[in-house]
Write a protein that holds these residues in place. Structure first.
Motif, short mmCIF file in Angstrom:
data_model
loop_
_atom_site.label_atom_id
_atom_site.label_comp_id
_atom_site.label_asym_id
_atom_site.label_seq_id
_atom_site.Cartn_x
_atom_site.Cartn_y
_atom_site.Cartn_z
N GLY A 1 0.82 -1.21 0.00
CA GLY A 1 0.00 0.00 0.00
C GLY A 1 0.85 1.25 0.00
N ARG A 2 0.18 2.35 0.27
CA ARG A 2 0.78 3.67 0.16
C ARG A 2 1.99 3.85 1.09
NH1 ARG A 2 -3.68 8.23 -0.01
NH2 ARG A 2 -4.32 6.97 1.75
N GLY A 3 1.99 3.07 2.19
CA GLY A 3 3.07 3.18 3.15
C GLY A 3 4.43 2.81 2.59
N LEU A 4 4.44 2.23 1.39
CA LEU A 4 5.72 1.88 0.76
C LEU A 4 6.43 3.12 0.20
CD1 LEU A 4 4.60 -1.41 -1.00
CD2 LEU A 4 6.22 -1.22 0.88
N GLY A 5 5.70 4.22 0.15
CA GLY A 5 6.35 5.48 -0.19
C GLY A 5 6.41 5.81 -1.66
N GLU B 1 0.56 -14.55 -5.19
CA GLU B 1 0.05 -13.48 -6.05
C GLU B 1 0.35 -12.14 -5.38
OE1 GLU B 1 -1.25 -13.27 -8.95
OE2 GLU B 1 -1.93 -15.28 -9.48
N VAL B 2 0.48 -11.10 -6.22
CA VAL B 2 0.70 -9.74 -5.71
C VAL B 2 -0.63 -9.02 -5.63
CG1 VAL B 2 1.74 -7.50 -6.24
CG2 VAL B 2 3.06 -9.61 -6.58
N GLY B 3 -0.90 -8.40 -4.49
CA GLY B 3 -2.11 -7.60 -4.33
C GLY B 3 -1.73 -6.17 -4.01
N ALA B 4 -2.73 -5.27 -4.01
CA ALA B 4 -2.45 -3.87 -3.73
C ALA B 4 -3.70 -3.21 -3.16
CB ALA B 4 -2.02 -3.15 -4.99
N SER B 5 -3.48 -2.11 -2.43
CA SER B 5 -4.62 -1.35 -1.92
C SER B 5 -5.04 -0.31 -2.96
CB SER B 5 -4.24 -0.67 -0.60
OG SER B 5 -3.27 0.31 -0.86
N ARG B 6 -6.21 0.27 -2.74
CA ARG B 6 -6.76 1.19 -3.74
C ARG B 6 -5.87 2.40 -4.05
NH1 ARG B 6 -12.75 3.33 -2.94
NH2 ARG B 6 -11.78 4.49 -1.26
N VAL C 1 -3.18 1.59 -6.54
CA VAL C 1 -3.71 1.26 -7.86
C VAL C 1 -4.12 2.55 -8.57
CG1 VAL C 1 -5.61 0.14 -9.10
CG2 VAL C 1 -4.41 -1.10 -7.28
N GLN C 2 -4.78 3.44 -7.78
CA GLN C 2 -5.20 4.72 -8.37
C GLN C 2 -4.00 5.56 -8.78
OE1 GLN C 2 -8.05 6.49 -5.67
NE2 GLN C 2 -9.75 5.43 -6.67
N ALA C 3 -2.90 5.41 -8.04
CA ALA C 3 -1.70 6.17 -8.37
C ALA C 3 -0.95 5.55 -9.54
CB ALA C 3 -0.80 6.27 -7.15
N GLY C 4 -1.42 4.38 -9.99
CA GLY C 4 -0.83 3.76 -11.17
C GLY C 4 0.41 2.92 -10.90
N TRP C 5 0.70 2.62 -9.63
CA TRP C 5 1.87 1.78 -9.34
C TRP C 5 1.63 0.35 -9.78
CZ3 TRP C 5 3.57 2.79 -3.55
CH2 TRP C 5 3.72 4.17 -3.35
N ASP D 1 -14.71 12.98 -3.37
CA ASP D 1 -13.49 12.29 -3.76
C ASP D 1 -13.13 11.30 -2.64
OD1 ASP D 1 -11.05 11.41 -4.53
OD2 ASP D 1 -10.23 13.38 -5.01
N SER D 2 -13.43 10.03 -2.89
CA SER D 2 -13.41 9.06 -1.79
C SER D 2 -12.02 8.88 -1.21
CB SER D 2 -13.94 7.72 -2.26
OG SER D 2 -13.03 7.14 -3.16
N ALA D 3 -11.00 9.18 -2.02
CA ALA D 3 -9.64 9.03 -1.51
C ALA D 3 -9.40 9.99 -0.35
CB ALA D 3 -8.64 9.28 -2.62
N GLN D 4 -10.25 11.01 -0.27
CA GLN D 4 -10.02 12.03 0.76
C GLN D 4 -11.05 12.01 1.88
OE1 GLN D 4 -8.60 15.78 -0.61
NE2 GLN D 4 -8.29 14.99 -2.67
N ILE D 5 -11.90 10.99 1.89
CA ILE D 5 -12.88 10.90 2.98
C ILE D 5 -12.17 10.42 4.24
CG2 ILE D 5 -14.86 9.59 3.85
CD1 ILE D 5 -16.08 9.66 1.18
#
Lengths: 360, 280
Positions: A241-245, A263-268, A271-275, B12-16
């Motif tokens: 997740g995002r904590g990976l920086g 398998e590799v998973g990811a948090s939202r 994914v939204q950031a395109g990593w 913007d749900s990312a910011q809730i």
């Protein structure tokens, strides 16, 4: 799994006389290309519990082309807990199409009047559920993560994430029947199959001919599943997740996954950031998974993620924030920098696998 | 070709954020955006206009401030925008919402016949995917959900061929216009608005329709009254009965922590141990 922290005054639900006749729990048995979708069996497992709480029968609903295959689906449904199956056979039901399936399921509901109707939250189940609920003018709750019965009034209590997955809510259907709900694959546990368990078939015709149907299926292009991640059925998942920086650090997650054959998973957020590609997103708006082992690195554990993975048998969480919500429901927690802990874990698991190999 | 695109303004749900003490949603300061899935629907409608001419009308049901979302849609190239707003819509679930939107589209069609209705596959705040199918059924339109590609459109025969995401594959479907399409994400990329469209969007005289203007006759079908489902309670999930067992080794390196974790896990989770043995 839940404890309420905010309660509105409980609503009194009084049913009209004609709605009191609605009895029984139904599960729509979804199939495509001769295969029943596993979510239908998961729903029969859940439906069984609801039917027992209510003291009513559990039915599978099969709409299919005439033939042995349809009968086989029914027989399998009994083994997963159905007492009976409503079977509608017609050539126009050979492929899934909205119109004939909506009409067929609507006719069955009107004829046999179930109080609860469950469908998988798949592309087929959601297409059908939304159409049938509108046609019947009744309530439908999407993507439920918990279903139970209110003992006071026999109504279905459907729990689902709300506000983009930041909170959970419980939804009830008022003076309308049936109460409809969809559930995503892998959210409910797969029930044990009971070989030799039998049930009865209720056949019902569909009053619709091919000429009545505007939409035609020209072709079905099956997916090449070899190069697609199979997250929902993976036994080990390593997720980041995002904590990976930053995106480069995600490689540490991939390294551990490779060492484990996982398998590799990811948090939202990542994914939204395109990593990471969308197929690998775990959570309410991604995939629901039930692995034996789930390793979460740099994932805080927001509800939207939690509902997608809390069915895992063992959860290991790595996070540098000791107050991260993921430590509330993980089995093991490590507070620290994922950048140093992930490589250490990769090495430890490599050695472990080597030892296990020697032990044979 | 006249397309109506249904959009929704969402936080913007990312910011809730959830208030840590009261467990309520903190809405202040959360920016509102067009539901991201709806942009694929809007872009597809704009492409049809590029190819066949005609126009794109974008509609939303929501509070007056949803006007911002409609202006944004206009800046991308939509021709007309209608905000369906009325206090009596409050509390609507998906069944009541589809009733109001279907009525609105019928009103629009009285002035200019509608060939296609587009929606996103779902919203990011409700995540139900129910309003699209609901509108189609109420208007007796052919329903095509999860469309990944419009393969061809024959305007003379009024036929359309699409690829639809199904379980385990893609269905190629042919149907007649008018129809309702819910567009799959990733199916196209939203264009940049042009300067003239941005100016037009800013100056556009927004149409506000109340329930009467939207042609709603039966008020028992809208808002809370027209909604079969209600939210009984909102809550946060409780922790497991026991919290995570924290693994720490005093003065130890990450390697020590990793080894300690594996030893503990082997003792408590034979199921995982068996799975690892399979992979050895």
């Amino acid at each position: 799994m839940s404890e309420e922290t905010q309660v509105k005054k409980k609503r009194k639900i009084v049913l009209d006389e004609r709605l009191l006749a609605y009895k029984g729990v139904w599960v729509f048995i979804e199939h495509e290309r001769g295969q029943v979708h596993p979510v239908s069996w998961e729903l029969l497992g859940e439906g069984r519990k609801l039917a027992d709480m209510l003291g009513v029968e559990l039915a599978g609903v099969v709409l299919a082309a005439p033939g042995e295959e349809a009968k086989r689906f029914c027989e399998e449904a009994y083994q997963y807990g159905a007492d009976l199956c409503y079977l509608m056979q017609s050539e126009v039901l050979a492929d899934y199409r909205n119109d004939p399936f909506t009409q067929g399921l609507t006719e069955l509901v009107n004829a046999y009047q179930p109080e609860i109707l469950l469908l998988g939250a798949t592309t087929q189940g959601r297409d059908l559920a939304g159409s049938v609920a509108t046609t019947l003018q009744t309530g439908l709750t999407a993507d439920c993560t918990g279903l139970t019965i209110d003992p006071d009034n026999r109504s279905l209590l459907s729990t689902r994430p709300t506000f983009g997955g930041s909170l959970l809510c419980t939804i009830v259907t008022l003076n309308y029947r049936p109460q409809m709900a969809t559930v995503r694959p892998r959210v409910m546990a797969m029930p044990e199959k009971v070989p030799g368990r039998v049930g009865r078939i209720v056949e019902h015709p569909l009053a619709m001919a091919e000429d009545d149907i505007v939409t035609k299926v020209l072709e079905f292009i099956a997916d090449d599943s070899r190069d697609k991640p199979q997250l929902p059925f993976a036994d080990i998942i390593v997720a980041g997740g995002r904590g990976l920086g930053k995106p480069e650090n995600f490689q540490l997650v991939r390294d551990l996954a490779e060492a484990l054959g996982a398998e590799v998973g990811a948090s939202r957020p990542v994914v939204q950031a395109g990593w990471v590609e969308l197929d690998r997103q775990v959570g309410q708006s991604g995939k629901t998974v039930r692995p034996k082992l789930y390793i979460a690195a740099g994932i805080s554990g927001a509800i939207q993620h939690r509902v997608g993975m809390e069915g895992a048998d063992c959860i290991i969480a790595i996070n540098n924030d000791p107050n991260a919500p993921i430590f509330d429901f993980a089995h093991y927690g490590i507070v620290g920098d994922a950048m140093t802990i992930l490589p250490a874990l990769t090495e430890a698991f490599r050695q472990k696998l080597a030892t296990l190999k020697q032990a044979g | 070709m006249h397309s109506v695109v249904c959009i929704k303004q969402v936080p913007d749900s990312a910011q809730i954020r959830v208030h840590p003490v009261t467990n309520t949603i903190m809405r202040q300061g959360v920016p509102a955006i067009i539901n991201p899935y709806d942009l694929f629907a809007l872009e597809e409608a704009l492409r049809l206009k590029d190819r066949f001419g005609g126009k794109v009308t974008v509609i939303t049901m929501g509070p007056p401030q949803a006007e911002v979302a409609l202006r944004k849609a206009l800046s991308f190239g939509a021709d007309d925008a209608i905000l369906v707003t009325d206090k009596s819509f409050a509390g609507a679930d998906t069944l009541a919402t589809s009733y109001a939107l279907a009525a609105t589209i019928r009103q629009i069609a009285k002035e200019s016949p509608v060939d296609m209705v587009f929606t996103g596959k779902q919203t990011i705040d409700g995540d139900t995917a129910q309003v699209g199918p609901g509108i189609a059924k109420r208007m007796d339109l052919q329903l095509l959900t999860y469309v990944s590609r419009i393969v061809s459109v024959d305007q003379d025969k009024r036929e359309i061929v699409v690829e639809r995401r199904a379980e385990g594959g893609v269905q190629v479907l042919k149907t007649s216009l008018p129809c309702l399409i819910t567009m799959l994400e990733g199916s196209n990329q939203m264009r940049f608005g042009t300067m003239p469209d941005m100016f037009r969007a800013a100056r556009y005289e927004m149409k506000f329709w109340d329930k009467t203007a939207a042609g709603i006759e039966d008020v028992t079908k809208i808002g809370l009254k027209g909604s079969p489902t209600v939210v009984n309670k909102v809550f946060t999930p409780s922790p497991r009965s026991e919290k995570a067992e924290m693994i720490a080794v005093e003065g130890g390196s990450p390697a020590d922590v990793a080894v300690a974790l594996l030893a503990k896990m082997a003792a408590r989770f034979p199921l995982v141990e068996k799975e690892l043995a399979k992979r050895a």
